[in-house]
Write a protein that holds these residues in place. Sequence first.
Motif, PDB file in Angstrom:
ATOM      1  N   THR A   1     -64.067 -31.315 147.479  1.00 48.62           N
ATOM      2  CA  THR A   1     -64.550 -30.558 146.333  1.00 48.62           C
ATOM      3  C   THR A   1     -65.684 -29.643 146.779  1.00 48.62           C
ATOM      4  OG1 THR A   1     -64.107 -32.497 144.962  1.00 48.62           O
ATOM      5  CG2 THR A   1     -65.415 -30.760 143.970  1.00 48.62           C
TER       6      THR A   1
ATOM      7  N   GLU B   1     -68.523 -27.217 145.078  1.00 44.99           N
ATOM      8  CA  GLU B   1     -69.126 -26.857 143.805  1.00 44.99           C
ATOM      9  C   GLU B   1     -70.619 -26.599 144.002  1.00 44.99           C
ATOM     10  OE1 GLU B   1     -69.643 -28.760 139.344  1.00 44.99           O
ATOM     11  OE2 GLU B   1     -68.743 -29.941 140.922  1.00 44.99           O
ATOM     12  N   ALA B   2     -71.077 -25.439 143.540  1.00 43.56           N
ATOM     13  CA  ALA B   2     -72.505 -25.091 143.536  1.00 43.56           C
ATOM     14  C   ALA B   2     -73.181 -25.328 144.885  1.00 43.56           C
ATOM     15  CB  ALA B   2     -73.234 -25.844 142.427  1.00 43.56           C
TER      16      ALA B   2
ATOM     17  N   GLN C   1     -67.886 -20.042 151.769  1.00 52.58           N
ATOM     18  CA  GLN C   1     -66.714 -20.481 151.018  1.00 52.58           C
ATOM     19  C   GLN C   1     -65.778 -21.280 151.923  1.00 52.58           C
ATOM     20  OE1 GLN C   1     -66.339 -19.784 147.711  1.00 52.58           O
ATOM     21  NE2 GLN C   1     -68.345 -18.800 147.835  1.00 52.58           N
TER      22      GLN C   1
END
Length: 149
Positions: free
Chosen positions: A64, A66-67, A105
Amino acid sequence: MRTYDFTPLWRSTIGFDRLFDLLDETQRAVEDHYPPYNIERLGEDRYQISLALAGFSPDELAITAEANVLTVEGRKTDKDAREYLYQGISARPFKRQFNLADYVQVTNASFDNGLLRIELVREIPEAMKPRRIAIGVAPVETIVQQKAA
């Protein structure tokens, strides 16, 4: 290990909240070395994280992003009750987190021969990249001298 008080820096800086939170978190964290991993630089803006996950299968893993935090979790689903004489391959559940810089990313993840490889790229938006500003020349006004009458 020493602990540092960041209070004086909080009073005189603006916008560095995330950096101070990361530093504060590393002081409190108890280091767990499972699963073992490598972080490699493949190019100027390309990175790869490799985790050694012997005994796990891809469906027992979750990745995952995220942020600015990449989380890799693993949990064995093997329900077979086995009697081990010696168990050297760990099968315990884990959760490993990596703090990512801005604009980093995840581009790809692959699992091969017990190694989970996660590829990362830092892509800075065009608006944030340095650009060259052309310097123009201001028009020169010509002064006309008039003769006094």
